[in-house]
Each structure stands twice: as structure tokens, then as C-alpha cells.
Design a protein around this motif. Sequence first.
Motif, PDB file in Angstrom:
ATOM      1  N   HIS A  82       0.887  -1.173   0.000  1.00 18.79           N
ATOM      2  CA  HIS A  82       0.000   0.000   0.000  1.00 18.79           C
ATOM      3  C   HIS A  82       0.920   1.216   0.000  1.00 18.79           C
ATOM      4  CE1 HIS A  82      -3.997   1.872   1.475  1.00 18.79           C
ATOM      5  NE2 HIS A  82      -3.209   2.823   1.004  1.00 18.79           N
ATOM      6  N   ARG A 129      -5.848  -2.422  10.158  1.00 19.60           N
ATOM      7  CA  ARG A 129      -5.365  -1.134   9.650  1.00 19.60           C
ATOM      8  C   ARG A 129      -6.501  -0.516   8.823  1.00 19.60           C
ATOM      9  NH1 ARG A 129      -0.757  -2.360   6.360  1.00 19.60           N
ATOM     10  NH2 ARG A 129      -2.116  -2.287   4.541  1.00 19.60           N
ATOM     11  N   ILE A 130      -7.266   0.324   9.480  1.00 24.93           N
ATOM     12  CA  ILE A 130      -8.437   0.915   8.842  1.00 24.93           C
ATOM     13  C   ILE A 130      -8.066   2.175   8.078  1.00 24.93           C
ATOM     14  CG2 ILE A 130     -10.703   1.946   9.300  1.00 24.93           C
ATOM     15  CD1 ILE A 130     -10.797   0.044  11.791  1.00 24.93           C
ATOM     16  N   ASP A 131      -7.225   2.991   8.670  1.00 23.00           N
ATOM     17  CA  ASP A 131      -6.750   4.212   8.019  1.00 23.00           C
ATOM     18  C   ASP A 131      -5.228   4.204   8.064  1.00 23.00           C
ATOM     19  OD1 ASP A 131      -5.621   7.108   8.322  1.00 23.00           O
ATOM     20  OD2 ASP A 131      -7.580   7.398   7.382  1.00 23.00           O
ATOM     21  N   PRO A 132      -4.543   4.180   6.912  1.00 22.29           N
ATOM     22  CA  PRO A 132      -3.075   4.023   6.940  1.00 22.29           C
ATOM     23  C   PRO A 132      -2.358   5.162   7.641  1.00 22.29           C
ATOM     24  CG  PRO A 132      -3.847   4.522   4.715  1.00 22.29           C
ATOM     25  CD  PRO A 132      -5.066   4.222   5.530  1.00 22.29           C
ATOM     26  N   TYR A 133      -2.814   6.398   7.462  1.00 24.35           N
ATOM     27  CA  TYR A 133      -2.114   7.529   8.082  1.00 24.35           C
ATOM     28  C   TYR A 133      -2.316   7.534   9.589  1.00 24.35           C
ATOM     29  CZ  TYR A 133      -1.239   9.246   3.395  1.00 24.35           C
ATOM     30  OH  TYR A 133      -0.809   9.367   2.097  1.00 24.35           O
ATOM     31  N   SER A 134      -3.523   7.204  10.031  1.00 25.17           N
ATOM     32  CA  SER A 134      -3.771   7.112  11.466  1.00 25.17           C
ATOM     33  C   SER A 134      -2.935   6.002  12.093  1.00 25.17           C
ATOM     34  CB  SER A 134      -5.259   6.857  11.716  1.00 25.17           C
ATOM     35  OG  SER A 134      -5.514   6.713  13.091  1.00 25.17           O
ATOM     36  N   THR A 135      -2.807   4.880  11.391  1.00 26.17           N
ATOM     37  CA  THR A 135      -1.979   3.788  11.894  1.00 26.17           C
ATOM     38  C   THR A 135      -0.530   4.235  12.042  1.00 26.17           C
ATOM     39  OG1 THR A 135      -3.393   2.061  10.963  1.00 26.17           O
ATOM     40  CG2 THR A 135      -1.097   1.480  11.365  1.00 26.17           C
ATOM     41  N   SER A 189      -4.779  16.970   9.687  1.00 28.48           N
ATOM     42  CA  SER A 189      -4.935  15.540   9.442  1.00 28.48           C
ATOM     43  C   SER A 189      -3.645  14.790   9.758  1.00 28.48           C
ATOM     44  CB  SER A 189      -5.318  15.298   7.979  1.00 28.48           C
ATOM     45  OG  SER A 189      -4.203  15.566   7.131  1.00 28.48           O
ATOM     46  N   CYS A 190      -3.772  13.476   9.907  1.00 33.27           N
ATOM     47  CA  CYS A 190      -2.589  12.648  10.115  1.00 33.27           C
ATOM     48  C   CYS A 190      -1.670  12.715   8.899  1.00 33.27           C
ATOM     49  CB  CYS A 190      -3.005  11.207  10.388  1.00 33.27           C
ATOM     50  SG  CYS A 190      -3.756  10.956  12.003  1.00 33.27           S
ATOM     51  N   ARG A 191      -2.230  12.827   7.711  1.00 35.06           N
ATOM     52  CA  ARG A 191      -1.380  12.946   6.523  1.00 35.06           C
ATOM     53  C   ARG A 191      -0.588  14.248   6.554  1.00 35.06           C
ATOM     54  NH1 ARG A 191       0.115  14.926   2.018  1.00 35.06           N
ATOM     55  NH2 ARG A 191       0.718  13.611   0.242  1.00 35.06           N
ATOM     56  N   ASP A 251      -1.980   8.073  -3.218  1.00 39.21           N
ATOM     57  CA  ASP A 251      -1.845   6.784  -2.554  1.00 39.21           C
ATOM     58  C   ASP A 251      -2.237   5.676  -3.518  1.00 39.21           C
ATOM     59  OD1 ASP A 251      -1.301   8.353  -0.390  1.00 39.21           O
ATOM     60  OD2 ASP A 251      -3.251   8.046   0.579  1.00 39.21           O
TER      61      ASP A 251
END
Length: 491
Positions: A22, A400-406, A354-356, A32
Motif C-alpha cells: 500500500h 489497519r483501517i486508516d493508513p495515516y492514522s496507523t 490531518s494525520c497525513r 496513494d
Amino acid sequence: MTTGATGATGTTGGRTLVRNGHVLTMDPALGDLPGADVLIEDGRITAVGPSLDAAGAEIIDATGHLVLPGLIDTHRHTWQSLMRGICGDWTLADYYFGIRLGISPAYEPDDVRLGNLVGGVDALDSGVTTLLDFSHCNNTPEHSDAAVRGLQEAGIRAAFCYGFFESSPEATRFGTHADRLADYHRVADTHFGSGGLLTLGVSLSEIFGLPWADTVAELAAARERNALLVNHSGCVFGSVLCGGITELDALGLLGPDIVHVHCTAFGDEEWAALARSGGKVSFAPETELNMGFGIPPFDRCRSHGIAPTLSADVISLNSGDLWHQLRFGLGVARSQLALPVNRSGAMPDDVGISCRDALSWCTADAADALGLGDRTGSLTPGKQADLILVGGAAIDQHPRIDPYSTLVFQTSAADVRTVLVDGRVVKRDGVLTVTDLDRLTAEADSAADRILGRVRDAGRELPGTPPGAWAAIEPMARGFRAEALRAVAER
């Protein structure tokens, strides 16, 4: 040839395909790409996309992993890695008198080499592929050379920023500031003429910690070599020490080539000057929150349109894991946005950052701050192959639901499974490949014992901070500031 998700052994000069990950490119034009590949040839990224041609390539199976640019630390005193955690209960004054004036003079050249090696490997372990090494334990020319060697042995990409700081007259071989400048030019000529992973920089002595003419000379020496500049700025409340931004601005000496570190004590005038100059900013949230620097001013960066970046700063206090700084930093930045809403008796409608956005602080934004945006910071074809694979079987990575949050909230060094620098694998299957780790940690333990033994033999207690430490320094700092103000008046 196919290896497991972290079992690659590719090197610069070969052809490697990171397959079926990913991919978070951190390049807005590419975005992405779930289930995509990254093709690496001769140490560079040549293509990113699904189902790339793997003919003749070594395969790294990235199935189930996030693939993203290596993290970038914009301010680390790497040599202090041998003093890991000693400052856990120290203030900034304790750090200055204990580390800078007490422990630094006890470092021998090989201690600096080993500290940079340990620190560089520690950074790689957590997925930091590039760092700004704020190197200010250059007590002799041999110390300077050893600092460079340590980074080279670690195999990390780094801006080696030569520091001119005098720890004590008895610990150095430099009679004058001009001798210091000459050693910097010698290091530049000796180590920075033929490319490689290291680029040249200058770590300015703390402004108003030495005569103004010496500060100007350091700036000139850096710019003569087109070197990156880094400066501890605005971090001592109630003192002019580490100030000087308005004076530099008035003399036309600011610029986009300076990374300003901390900036917690800046007022409106300093922020306006920094923004006009295009200067960059680096925060070390763990240091700032724990040593009394104040709150990292993410809000001021936001209001002035400046992209913040992050650093681990002093491993003598902080972890070398930049994921810690990312979590601390985003928490501070979001709380600053929420605070005025909370004070009005309401709750915010969104988190604001945002996490991103936060991940960009230690990837694309950090690369730009170090002048390396054309080489690293995103998985853009043509850039150097500095990338990491995060994931695997660790429980904190599932689901892993949201990659940036993870990445921002769930990831640690242990979750960084593969690390490539310049196309060369330096960590695989969660294990560092660049060194014998058991031998290195044993050497680090022994060296730390010897260094602290020398401190004790010198009769020095740690941290050894005198009463009223800042008040004692202030008259000297104000005298040097007066020199700067005269220079401004005479311009």
C-alpha cells in the motif's frame, strides 16, 4: 529472486522491485496507491504503479505493508547517543552545564565516531533515513573527522552540520574562532567533494553566546560553501541568548537556507522576520515540553504559512524514534487549535490537522527544509530510493483501517520492517543489517562508562548547574547583542 517482506539484500547499482504494498507516495501528483509496486534502479526510484515489470529485479514482497518515504529528522545531536537518557530529570540549564560544559570535554574522538554510529543506526531502526546532524562536539580536528566517519559507517543520509561551539579551553585544540573556521573548511575539502550520502552544513553557535563578528563569520563560511545552516533560536525565556532574529533580518543575513530550531520564545516581530526570509522551522516536542522550553508553537507556524518539521534533538533525553515526536507534535498542534474553541465553552467541529498533514512534517516538508527535496521526501520517480515498509504481523498494526492514522498513532520502531537508503537495504525482517548489533551495544555501554569516568576524574558533578545560571550568562549575552545593534545602526 524473491524474499520475504523484509528479506531483501539489494544494493545501490542493482534492480529491486518492492511489490504489492500500500504505497503512500507523499507526492500529491501520485497520491496513494493500494496494491502497487516501487521499482528501484541504481539507487533511484524509476517507477511507481501497479504490476510493474520485474524482469531481472530482486523482489521485496510488500504484501500487507505500508510503503512510504523514509522519515527525516531535521535536528539531532547524534553524538549524544552514548549518553542516552541521562537528562531525564534535567532542565535546559542542566543540559547546558551538564552535557555541553561537563560531558562534551570528556569525549575522545572515537567516542564521537561511536556516538554518531550508534545514533545513526538507532535512527535507521525507526525508519529515519535522513537526519540533520547538529554536530557540536568537534573539540579537535580529530573529533570533527570522527563525527563524519560515524555517520558514514552508519549508512544513513545526513546533513553533517559542523558546529563551532567551545566546550572548554582545556578540551579543544583551537586557539581562536578563526582556527575553528579553518577546521570547518578543512572538513569540507576533505570529506565533501565527491557526493555520497552526506551533505555539508553549519551549526551556528548560539547567537549572543559569542561576539557578533564571529556569528557573521560563521554565516559567511557556510554560504561560501552553499552549506545548510541550522540555529538554536528563541528558546531561552527571559534572556537575549539564542535571539538575534531581528538583528539578522535588519542586516539582510536571514534566508531560506536556515533551519531555526525550537522558536518557543519568539514574539510577533521574530515570526514575521522568519516568515519573510523563507526560513525553515524544526520542533522537538519531547525536549521542549520536558525541559522547560515552552510549548512548541505549531500555531505560529500555521498563522505565518510555515511548514513545521520535527526532530528527536537530544538522545541524552529523548528516544531516537521520530514516531514519538510525531505523536507529541500532532497532539500539541491540535490542542492549540482547539483551545480557543474550548475557552468559548464549545467543542471543535474538526481536529484541524490531518494525520497525513502531520506525516508530511517529517517527509516532504522536512526534505525541503534540508534542501533535499529533489532527492528524498516522497516516492517520486527520479528521487533516491529512501523508503520504508511498515506493518507485518504486529498486533498494533491490525486492523489497519486508516493508513495515516496507523502510522501516526500506532507505529513504533518495531513496526518498521524494511528500511532502504539509496536503494540499499539496511534493515530487514525487523533486524538491522548494517552492523553487528550485539557488538555495537557492548561498545556503547563501555564507552559511556569511560566518558562518565573521565567526568568524575575531573572532579565534575553532574549536572553541575550553578545557582542563577541564566542570570550569570545574561550580561555577556547582552554585551554581544549590543555589538549587533551597533552593526545595525551603522548599516
